[in-house]
Design a protein around this motif. Structure first.
Motif, PDB file in Angstrom:
ATOM      1  N   ILE A 101     -26.710  -3.541  22.522  1.00 42.85           N
ATOM      2  CA  ILE A 101     -27.395  -3.513  21.223  1.00 42.85           C
ATOM      3  C   ILE A 101     -27.408  -4.897  20.592  1.00 42.85           C
ATOM      4  CG2 ILE A 101     -27.217  -2.669  18.843  1.00 42.85           C
ATOM      5  CD1 ILE A 101     -26.300   0.014  19.990  1.00 42.85           C
ATOM      6  N   LYS A 102     -26.290  -5.593  20.656  1.00 45.07           N
ATOM      7  CA  LYS A 102     -26.222  -6.947  20.083  1.00 45.07           C
ATOM      8  C   LYS A 102     -27.215  -7.881  20.756  1.00 45.07           C
ATOM      9  CE  LYS A 102     -21.476  -7.052  18.311  1.00 45.07           C
ATOM     10  NZ  LYS A 102     -20.131  -7.659  18.457  1.00 45.07           N
ATOM     11  N   ARG A 103     -27.434  -7.686  22.047  1.00 44.04           N
ATOM     12  CA  ARG A 103     -28.364  -8.558  22.771  1.00 44.04           C
ATOM     13  C   ARG A 103     -29.810  -8.386  22.331  1.00 44.04           C
ATOM     14  NH1 ARG A 103     -27.281  -8.077  29.082  1.00 44.04           N
ATOM     15  NH2 ARG A 103     -29.426  -8.842  29.037  1.00 44.04           N
ATOM     16  N   VAL A 104     -30.161  -7.205  21.837  1.00 46.07           N
ATOM     17  CA  VAL A 104     -31.563  -6.959  21.473  1.00 46.07           C
ATOM     18  C   VAL A 104     -31.804  -7.025  19.967  1.00 46.07           C
ATOM     19  CG1 VAL A 104     -31.890  -5.526  23.506  1.00 46.07           C
ATOM     20  CG2 VAL A 104     -31.319  -4.423  21.339  1.00 46.07           C
ATOM     21  N   GLN A 105     -30.752  -7.002  19.167  1.00 47.64           N
ATOM     22  CA  GLN A 105     -30.928  -7.014  17.717  1.00 47.64           C
ATOM     23  C   GLN A 105     -31.406  -8.367  17.226  1.00 47.64           C
ATOM     24  OE1 GLN A 105     -27.106  -5.110  16.312  1.00 47.64           O
ATOM     25  NE2 GLN A 105     -28.482  -4.460  14.658  1.00 47.64           N
ATOM     26  N   THR A 106     -32.408  -8.339  16.354  1.00 48.31           N
ATOM     27  CA  THR A 106     -32.874  -9.566  15.706  1.00 48.31           C
ATOM     28  C   THR A 106     -32.406  -9.638  14.260  1.00 48.31           C
ATOM     29  OG1 THR A 106     -34.948  -8.436  15.175  1.00 48.31           O
ATOM     30  CG2 THR A 106     -34.924  -9.818  17.145  1.00 48.31           C
ATOM     31  N   ASN A 107     -32.066  -8.476  13.700  1.00 46.32           N
ATOM     32  CA  ASN A 107     -31.607  -8.429  12.314  1.00 46.32           C
ATOM     33  C   ASN A 107     -30.237  -7.772  12.277  1.00 46.32           C
ATOM     34  OD1 ASN A 107     -31.168  -8.108   9.603  1.00 46.32           O
ATOM     35  ND2 ASN A 107     -33.204  -7.284   9.144  1.00 46.32           N
ATOM     36  N   ARG A 108     -29.188  -8.575  12.155  1.00 47.71           N
ATOM     37  CA  ARG A 108     -27.822  -8.055  12.178  1.00 47.71           C
ATOM     38  C   ARG A 108     -27.402  -7.435  10.845  1.00 47.71           C
ATOM     39  NH1 ARG A 108     -25.415 -10.675  16.682  1.00 47.71           N
ATOM     40  NH2 ARG A 108     -27.091 -10.745  18.226  1.00 47.71           N
ATOM     41  N   PHE A 109     -28.228  -7.579   9.811  1.00 50.65           N
ATOM     42  CA  PHE A 109     -27.859  -7.078   8.493  1.00 50.65           C
ATOM     43  C   PHE A 109     -28.238  -5.609   8.300  1.00 50.65           C
ATOM     44  CE2 PHE A 109     -28.651 -11.648   8.015  1.00 50.65           C
ATOM     45  CZ  PHE A 109     -27.395 -12.053   7.570  1.00 50.65           C
ATOM     46  N   ILE A 110     -29.115  -5.096   9.148  1.00 51.77           N
ATOM     47  CA  ILE A 110     -29.542  -3.702   9.055  1.00 51.77           C
ATOM     48  C   ILE A 110     -29.066  -2.958  10.299  1.00 51.77           C
ATOM     49  CG2 ILE A 110     -31.500  -2.129   8.875  1.00 51.77           C
ATOM     50  CD1 ILE A 110     -33.094  -4.379   7.604  1.00 51.77           C
ATOM     51  N   ARG A 111     -28.275  -1.914  10.088  1.00 52.53           N
ATOM     52  CA  ARG A 111     -27.807  -1.127  11.222  1.00 52.53           C
ATOM     53  C   ARG A 111     -28.994  -0.364  11.818  1.00 52.53           C
ATOM     54  NH1 ARG A 111     -22.970   2.544   9.505  1.00 52.53           N
ATOM     55  NH2 ARG A 111     -22.694   2.708  11.762  1.00 52.53           N
ATOM     56  N   PRO A 112     -29.103  -0.317  13.117  1.00 50.31           N
ATOM     57  CA  PRO A 112     -30.293   0.283  13.735  1.00 50.31           C
ATOM     58  C   PRO A 112     -30.254   1.813  13.763  1.00 50.31           C
ATOM     59  CG  PRO A 112     -28.795  -0.465  15.429  1.00 50.31           C
ATOM     60  CD  PRO A 112     -28.195  -0.898  14.113  1.00 50.31           C
ATOM     61  N   ARG A 113     -31.438   2.392  13.823  1.00 53.34           N
ATOM     62  CA  ARG A 113     -31.552   3.803  14.192  1.00 53.34           C
ATOM     63  C   ARG A 113     -31.582   3.843  15.717  1.00 53.34           C
ATOM     64  NH1 ARG A 113     -36.553   6.315  10.927  1.00 53.34           N
ATOM     65  NH2 ARG A 113     -37.629   4.687  12.113  1.00 53.34           N
ATOM     66  N   ILE A 114     -30.800   4.734  16.296  1.00 52.76           N
ATOM     67  CA  ILE A 114     -30.664   4.768  17.755  1.00 52.76           C
ATOM     68  C   ILE A 114     -31.000   6.159  18.276  1.00 52.76           C
ATOM     69  CG2 ILE A 114     -29.088   4.474  19.707  1.00 52.76           C
ATOM     70  CD1 ILE A 114     -27.467   2.547  18.016  1.00 52.76           C
ATOM     71  N   ALA A 115     -31.857   6.206  19.277  1.00 51.55           N
ATOM     72  CA  ALA A 115     -32.151   7.444  19.989  1.00 51.55           C
ATOM     73  C   ALA A 115     -31.583   7.321  21.398  1.00 51.55           C
ATOM     74  CB  ALA A 115     -33.654   7.701  20.039  1.00 51.55           C
ATOM     75  N   VAL A 116     -30.816   8.309  21.810  1.00 48.29           N
ATOM     76  CA  VAL A 116     -30.182   8.296  23.132  1.00 48.29           C
ATOM     77  C   VAL A 116     -30.586   9.556  23.873  1.00 48.29           C
ATOM     78  CG1 VAL A 116     -28.018   8.087  24.401  1.00 48.29           C
ATOM     79  CG2 VAL A 116     -28.205   7.094  22.112  1.00 48.29           C
ATOM     80  N   CYS A 117     -30.982   9.410  25.136  1.00 52.94           N
ATOM     81  CA  CYS A 117     -31.314  10.600  25.924  1.00 52.94           C
ATOM     82  C   CYS A 117     -30.052  11.131  26.597  1.00 52.94           C
ATOM     83  CB  CYS A 117     -32.392  10.298  26.948  1.00 52.94           C
ATOM     84  SG  CYS A 117     -31.926   9.078  28.163  1.00 52.94           S
TER      85      CYS A 117
END
Length: 349
Positions: free
Chosen positions: A97-113
């Motif tokens: 996740i850290k490798r793809v995040q461009t905005n570290r200030f907003i926690r991402p919404r994550i969908a996992v299969c």
């Protein structure tokens, strides 16, 4: 004043924090809305034994398999499609996740299969790992549904669509209609079991010990299912179990086909069982529309023809079988309201 679409596009991508993860036994794929698939790496972690420090993830860790010194070990945090090591799985997810995040200030919404056949405890482990890795909202979607979305099947329509997703740890078979799974079977047979079958074959037939990476390469290059005409011959290197020294043997592709026959047979039997449980109206739809084959196992030579012979149904191999699931998982962010009913347990965490 003319609008600057290029700047708007840049900021929309920069601010996009919707991440889809195909957390597979063999490979982990990460898709970011608006940016595509950014990570496709093995689900492997290299750990130093004495202090549990993680030395490498993904591709870097895979190159170490079977070659590590005594104080290093390579570990797969997932087994049979579910989390086997909670701590390592969480760290691996956080790393990707850290490798793809461009905005570290907003926690991402994550969908996992997730596999359709996992227990509530296993489902909770996936959710907790994604949440501890930094997700602010976690969505879980079953793999067959994600695969169907990834190949653009009309899952919302009142017609039957059948999907077979063969991954590293599990094979997911499902009949889908009206945004729901009508019939499904999940078996813990997949690419890893095929690799193990090849390893065991070399032990029994040649007293030769080969590693996981070698077995996987043999499966990819020589593996097939009957009635495919396997004619290749390959030199395989390993360690002689009797003499204890390096050894090479010449192997015919037909031998590898025979080694994989049992695993392929389990998949065929599961497909037939799923068809037996399918309501007749949906079965007639499948007769017209066929079965879609996705996942890495779809690339096994001759498997589509074998299924076609055994089921007497049309078999369609997806154009990009390895990425169908993660692309389908990412699609739920296009319209969360519309896709809410297909999320696992109809719940948002």
């Amino acid at each position: 004043m003319e609008k600057n679409y290029s700047i708007d596009s840049f900021w929309s991508k920069f601010l996009s924090n919707d991440i889809a993860i195909d957390l597979g036994t063999a490979n982990t794929l990460v898709y970011v809305k608006g940016r595509g698939i950014l990570i496709n790496e093995p689900s492997i972690v290299a750990v130093r034994k004495n202090d549990q420090t993680i030395m490498a993830y993904g591709n870097d860790a895979k190159t170490m398999m079977g070659r590590t010194p005594g104080d290093l070990v390579t570990i797969r945090p997932l087994k049979d499609g579910v989390i086997a090591d909670f701590d390592l799985a969480e760290k691996m997810i956080r790393h990707f996740i850290k490798r793809v995040q461009t905005n570290r200030f907003i926690r991402p919404r994550i969908a996992v299969c997730i596999p359709s056949g996992i227990t509530e405890v296993e489902r909770r482990a996936v959710r907790d790992s994604a949440e501890h890795a930094g997700g602010r909202e976690i969505y879980l979607i079953q793999e067959p549904m994600a695969a169907a979305l990834g190949v653009n099947l009309p899952i919302e329509d009142p017609v039957g669509s059948m999907v077979i997703d063969i991954g590293g740890g599990t094979t997911e078979i499902a009949v889908i209609s009206l945004s729901g799974i009508v019939t499904d079977i999940s078996i813990r047979i997949g690419g890893d079991e095929m690799n193990e079958a090849i390893i065991q074959y070399f032990k029994k037939a040649y007293n030769l010990l080969i590693g996981e990476n070698t077995a996987e390469a043999i499966k990819i290059n020589m593996g097939s299912a009957a009635p495919f005409k396997a004619e290749d011959v390959k030199i395989v290197k390993g360690r002689d179990l009797v003499e204890g020294i390096p050894k090479t043997v010449k192997v015919h592709a037909k031998e590898i086909q025979d080694a994989l026959a049992e695993a392929v047979g389990y998949i065929i039997d599961a497909v037939k069982l799923c068809l037996e449980r399918t309501p007749p109206e949906l079965a007639s739809d499948i007769l017209d529309r066929g079965i879609v084959l996705t996942g890495g196992g779809a690339l096994l030579k001759g498997l589509d023809e074998r299924l076609r012979i055994d089921t007497e149904l049309p078999i369609i191999v997806a154009e990009e079988p390895l990425t169908c699931v993660v692309l389908g998982t990412g699609r739920i962010f296009d319209n969360l309201t519309e896709y809410q009913k297909i999320l696992s347990n109809n719940r948002r965490y």
